[in-house]
Design a protein around this motif. Structure first.
Motif, PDB file in Angstrom:
ATOM      1  N   MET A  96       0.848  -1.171   0.000  1.00 44.66           N
ATOM      2  CA  MET A  96       0.000   0.000   0.000  1.00 44.66           C
ATOM      3  C   MET A  96       0.898   1.241   0.000  1.00 44.66           C
ATOM      4  O   MET A  96       1.898   1.284   0.710  1.00 44.66           O
ATOM      5  N   HIS A  97       0.517   2.221  -0.790  1.00 41.43           N
ATOM      6  CA  HIS A  97       1.209   3.503  -0.835  1.00 41.43           C
ATOM      7  C   HIS A  97       0.190   4.596  -0.581  1.00 41.43           C
ATOM      8  O   HIS A  97      -0.946   4.509  -1.052  1.00 41.43           O
ATOM      9  N   ALA A  98       0.584   5.616   0.157  1.00 45.25           N
ATOM     10  CA  ALA A  98      -0.352   6.671   0.527  1.00 45.25           C
ATOM     11  C   ALA A  98       0.358   8.014   0.594  1.00 45.25           C
ATOM     12  O   ALA A  98       1.586   8.081   0.609  1.00 45.25           O
ATOM     13  N   THR A  99      -0.442   9.062   0.656  1.00 52.30           N
ATOM     14  CA  THR A  99       0.071  10.415   0.842  1.00 52.30           C
ATOM     15  C   THR A  99      -0.706  11.073   1.982  1.00 52.30           C
ATOM     16  O   THR A  99      -1.825  10.666   2.310  1.00 52.30           O
ATOM     17  N   VAL A 100      -0.105  12.086   2.565  1.00 56.64           N
ATOM     18  CA  VAL A 100      -0.749  12.827   3.643  1.00 56.64           C
ATOM     19  C   VAL A 100      -2.079  13.390   3.143  1.00 56.64           C
ATOM     20  O   VAL A 100      -2.168  13.901   2.028  1.00 56.64           O
ATOM     21  N   GLY A 101      -3.100  13.245   3.970  1.00 58.38           N
ATOM     22  CA  GLY A 101      -4.424  13.755   3.639  1.00 58.38           C
ATOM     23  C   GLY A 101      -5.358  12.704   3.073  1.00 58.38           C
ATOM     24  O   GLY A 101      -6.571  12.897   3.072  1.00 58.38           O
ATOM     25  N   GLU A 102      -4.811  11.591   2.580  1.00 57.87           N
ATOM     26  CA  GLU A 102      -5.678  10.523   2.086  1.00 57.87           C
ATOM     27  C   GLU A 102      -6.403   9.887   3.266  1.00 57.87           C
ATOM     28  O   GLU A 102      -5.940   9.928   4.396  1.00 57.87           O
ATOM     29  N   ARG A 103      -7.534   9.283   2.950  1.00 62.23           N
ATOM     30  CA  ARG A 103      -8.338   8.630   3.978  1.00 62.23           C
ATOM     31  C   ARG A 103      -8.321   7.127   3.751  1.00 62.23           C
ATOM     32  O   ARG A 103      -8.234   6.670   2.623  1.00 62.23           O
ATOM     33  N   LEU A 104      -8.402   6.401   4.856  1.00 60.29           N
ATOM     34  CA  LEU A 104      -8.423   4.950   4.758  1.00 60.29           C
ATOM     35  C   LEU A 104      -9.552   4.375   5.587  1.00 60.29           C
ATOM     36  O   LEU A 104     -10.134   5.053   6.433  1.00 60.29           O
ATOM     37  N   ILE A 105      -9.875   3.123   5.291  1.00 57.16           N
ATOM     38  CA  ILE A 105     -10.934   2.395   5.978  1.00 57.16           C
ATOM     39  C   ILE A 105     -10.348   1.084   6.480  1.00 57.16           C
ATOM     40  O   ILE A 105      -9.668   0.387   5.726  1.00 57.16           O
ATOM     41  N   ILE A 106     -10.602   0.776   7.738  1.00 60.06           N
ATOM     42  CA  ILE A 106     -10.263  -0.538   8.274  1.00 60.06           C
ATOM     43  C   ILE A 106     -11.581  -1.242   8.540  1.00 60.06           C
ATOM     44  O   ILE A 106     -12.385  -0.813   9.366  1.00 60.06           O
ATOM     45  N   HIS A 107     -11.826  -2.292   7.778  1.00 62.66           N
ATOM     46  CA  HIS A 107     -13.091  -3.026   7.876  1.00 62.66           C
ATOM     47  C   HIS A 107     -13.130  -3.848   9.155  1.00 62.66           C
ATOM     48  O   HIS A 107     -12.107  -4.341   9.619  1.00 62.66           O
ATOM     49  N   GLY A 108     -14.334  -3.989   9.707  1.00 58.19           N
ATOM     50  CA  GLY A 108     -14.524  -4.796  10.904  1.00 58.19           C
ATOM     51  C   GLY A 108     -14.111  -6.243  10.667  1.00 58.19           C
ATOM     52  O   GLY A 108     -14.299  -6.773   9.583  1.00 58.19           O
ATOM     53  N   LYS A 109     -13.545  -6.863  11.682  1.00 56.26           N
ATOM     54  CA  LYS A 109     -13.075  -8.243  11.555  1.00 56.26           C
ATOM     55  C   LYS A 109     -14.161  -9.256  11.871  1.00 56.26           C
ATOM     56  O   LYS A 109     -14.015 -10.430  11.580  1.00 56.26           O
ATOM     57  N   GLN A 110     -15.245  -8.800  12.491  1.00 55.32           N
ATOM     58  CA  GLN A 110     -16.348  -9.689  12.847  1.00 55.32           C
ATOM     59  C   GLN A 110     -17.632  -9.154  12.230  1.00 55.32           C
ATOM     60  O   GLN A 110     -17.776  -7.946  12.016  1.00 55.32           O
ATOM     61  N   VAL A 111     -18.566 -10.040  11.973  1.00 56.80           N
ATOM     62  CA  VAL A 111     -19.856  -9.643  11.421  1.00 56.80           C
ATOM     63  C   VAL A 111     -20.502  -8.628  12.356  1.00 56.80           C
ATOM     64  O   VAL A 111     -20.551  -8.828  13.570  1.00 56.80           O
ATOM     65  N   GLY A 112     -20.951  -7.530  11.786  1.00 56.64           N
ATOM     66  CA  GLY A 112     -21.615  -6.500  12.565  1.00 56.64           C
ATOM     67  C   GLY A 112     -20.689  -5.456  13.167  1.00 56.64           C
ATOM     68  O   GLY A 112     -21.151  -4.453  13.691  1.00 56.64           O
ATOM     69  N   GLN A 113     -19.388  -5.695  13.122  1.00 53.76           N
ATOM     70  CA  GLN A 113     -18.431  -4.734  13.664  1.00 53.76           C
ATOM     71  C   GLN A 113     -18.262  -3.588  12.664  1.00 53.76           C
ATOM     72  O   GLN A 113     -18.039  -3.827  11.477  1.00 53.76           O
ATOM     73  N   ALA A 114     -18.375  -2.375  13.139  1.00 58.12           N
ATOM     74  CA  ALA A 114     -18.296  -1.202  12.262  1.00 58.12           C
ATOM     75  C   ALA A 114     -16.880  -0.999  11.727  1.00 58.12           C
ATOM     76  O   ALA A 114     -15.892  -1.323  12.390  1.00 58.12           O
ATOM     77  N   ALA A 115     -16.807  -0.446  10.529  1.00 53.65           N
ATOM     78  CA  ALA A 115     -15.519  -0.072   9.939  1.00 53.65           C
ATOM     79  C   ALA A 115     -15.018   1.190  10.627  1.00 53.65           C
ATOM     80  O   ALA A 115     -15.804   1.991  11.144  1.00 53.65           O
ATOM     81  N   ARG A 116     -13.697   1.363  10.650  1.00 53.27           N
ATOM     82  CA  ARG A 116     -13.080   2.582  11.198  1.00 53.27           C
ATOM     83  C   ARG A 116     -12.505   3.366  10.040  1.00 53.27           C
ATOM     84  O   ARG A 116     -11.873   2.801   9.154  1.00 53.27           O
ATOM     85  N   ARG A 117     -12.716   4.675  10.063  1.00 52.23           N
ATOM     86  CA  ARG A 117     -12.209   5.543   9.011  1.00 52.23           C
ATOM     87  C   ARG A 117     -11.291   6.585   9.623  1.00 52.23           C
ATOM     88  O   ARG A 117     -11.532   7.056  10.727  1.00 52.23           O
ATOM     89  N   GLY A 118     -10.239   6.922   8.868  1.00 51.52           N
ATOM     90  CA  GLY A 118      -9.300   7.907   9.378  1.00 51.52           C
ATOM     91  C   GLY A 118      -8.527   8.606   8.276  1.00 51.52           C
ATOM     92  O   GLY A 118      -8.577   8.211   7.114  1.00 51.52           O
ATOM     93  N   GLU A 119      -7.819   9.645   8.674  1.00 52.95           N
ATOM     94  CA  GLU A 119      -7.012  10.456   7.762  1.00 52.95           C
ATOM     95  C   GLU A 119      -5.539  10.241   8.062  1.00 52.95           C
ATOM     96  O   GLU A 119      -5.129  10.216   9.229  1.00 52.95           O
TER      97      GLU A 119
END
Length: 64
Positions: free
Chosen positions: A1-24
């Motif tokens: 994975m390659h990224a730059t400052v200001g880009e946003r990412l999503i970490i998907h939940g590992k269990q059914v029903g667990q909400a994704a986390r989003r960040g900058e």
């Protein structure tokens, strides 16, 4: 994975029903846009992140 400052990412939940986390991405500390990344999540938490398979850049289309 390659990224730059200001880009946003999503970490998907590992269990059914667990909400994704989003960040900058605040800092890119690896070479040529590679990890680790300093990320501030939408809840205000900041962490140094080495993305795993459950992580994608926001707006990216899944492979396949």
């Amino acid at each position: 994975m390659h990224a730059t400052v200001g880009e946003r990412l999503i970490i998907h939940g590992k269990q059914v029903g667990q909400a994704a986390r989003r960040g900058e991405i605040l800092e890119v500390r690896g070479d040529e846009g590679g990890p680790p990344y300093l990320v501030r999540f939408d809840d205000g938490h900041e962490t140094l992140l080495y993305p795993g398979a459950d992580c994608e850049m926001e707006g990216e289309q899944p492979a396949g």
